[in-house]
Design an enzyme around this catalytic site. Structure first.
Site, short mmCIF file in Angstrom:
data_model
loop_
_atom_site.label_atom_id
_atom_site.label_comp_id
_atom_site.label_asym_id
_atom_site.label_seq_id
_atom_site.Cartn_x
_atom_site.Cartn_y
_atom_site.Cartn_z
N SER A 133 5.69 6.92 -3.83
CA SER A 133 6.93 6.03 -3.89
C SER A 133 6.96 4.88 -4.85
O SER A 133 8.09 4.78 -5.12
CB SER A 133 7.10 5.62 -2.36
OG SER A 133 6.08 4.66 -1.97
N HIS A 179 7.28 -0.19 -3.65
CA HIS A 179 8.79 -0.05 -4.18
C HIS A 179 9.27 -1.18 -5.17
O HIS A 179 9.76 -0.49 -6.08
CB HIS A 179 9.80 -0.07 -2.87
CG HIS A 179 9.19 1.19 -2.08
ND1 HIS A 179 10.14 1.52 -0.72
CD2 HIS A 179 8.39 2.14 -1.91
CE1 HIS A 179 9.35 2.59 -0.22
NE2 HIS A 179 8.40 2.95 -0.86
#
Length: 264
Positions: A133, A179
């Site tokens: 991610s 992220h």
């Protein structure tokens, strides 16, 4: 498989080989972890490969530096990898076609490491982090640059970003730190390749300046070249190097911080 589908498959593979490679590697490693740990749907907690490769900041103090990279190819359970691979497939193809495979892979890996750096600095030292991610959020940052550059509708990409932010904040076990680090790295590097040349070209056009004169191979007419490919690469790769240096510095000091925790 029909001839049309085979042709579509070959065309997609040819346009985005790096995306295909990344998906294959991630899935293959997940299968290995599942076999080792005896679990396919849930986290294979007894897998030696998984336990030796996820990012645990504290482990970096013992010299296990490979975790900074390897963790980006590990996943906790089937839903984790399915969601990430779908996002990689959707975003990766667009970004790879726009940037080219080499630049795309650099953005991906640099975003992954930037995500690892933010995890090392802003997550608990004993927290295990894994997943693609961080790198995927780098592609999300790159996609945002492409949308802005082409003046396409922002609603779609903004919705995706906001949805992921909400999920990251409300759901346990998701690293918002990774992220954020990945997104910033992907946005900055892609912006250097696209926004900087566009800005310089616009400024030169307003001032009536250009880099050189070339002959259009189709019309035979002379045309002013505002920005050369060499200049685009210079700005883009220069920014990439700068981001890479900053990430490296953050990682080095982060590792030293973990070593100090172990010693004292």
């Amino acid at each position: 498989m029909t001839a049309t589908r085979r042709a579509d498959f070959a065309s997609t593979f040819k346009k985005s080989p790096a995306t295909w490679l990344l998906v294959i590697v991630n899935v293959a490693l997940y299968l290995v972890v599942s076999v080792q740990g005896g679990a396919f749907l849930n986290t294979a907690v007894t897998s030696p490969l998984l336990n030796d490769t996820v990012l645990v900041p504290y482990a970096l103090g013992f010299g296990q530096y490979w975790r900074l990279l390897s963790s980006g190819f590990m996943h906790f359970g089937l839903l984790h990898i399915v969601f990430n691979m779908y996002a990689l497939w959707v975003l990766g193809r667009d970004v790879e076609v726009a940037l080219g495979s080499t630049r795309y892979l650099v953005v991906y890996l640099l975003s992954l490491l930037a995500g690892s750096a933010t995890v090392v600095w802003f997550s608990a030292p004993d927290t295990a982090t894994a997943g693609a991610s961080g790198a995927i959020f780098g592609l999300l940052g790159a996609e945002l640059v492409l949308v802005l550059a082409t003046k396409a509708k922002l609603s779609g990409i903004v919705t995706v970003i906001m949805l992921n932010v909400v999920i990251g904040i409300t759901q346990p076990g998701i690293s918002v730190q990774a992220h954020l680090g990945g997104f910033v790295a992907g946005f900055v590097v892609t912006a250097a390749f696209i926004f900087v040349p566009m800005g310089v070209a616009k400024l030169r056009a307003q001032r009536g300046r250009y880099s050189r004169i070339e002959v259009d191979p189709q019309t035979g007419q002379e045309m002013a070249v505002l920005v050369t490919r060499k200049q685009v690469n210079l700005w883009g790769w220069g920014a990439t190097l700068a981001v890479a240096v900053l990430v490296a510095i953050a990682l080095v000091f982060g590792v030293e911080n973990m070593q100090e925790l172990i010693i004292g």
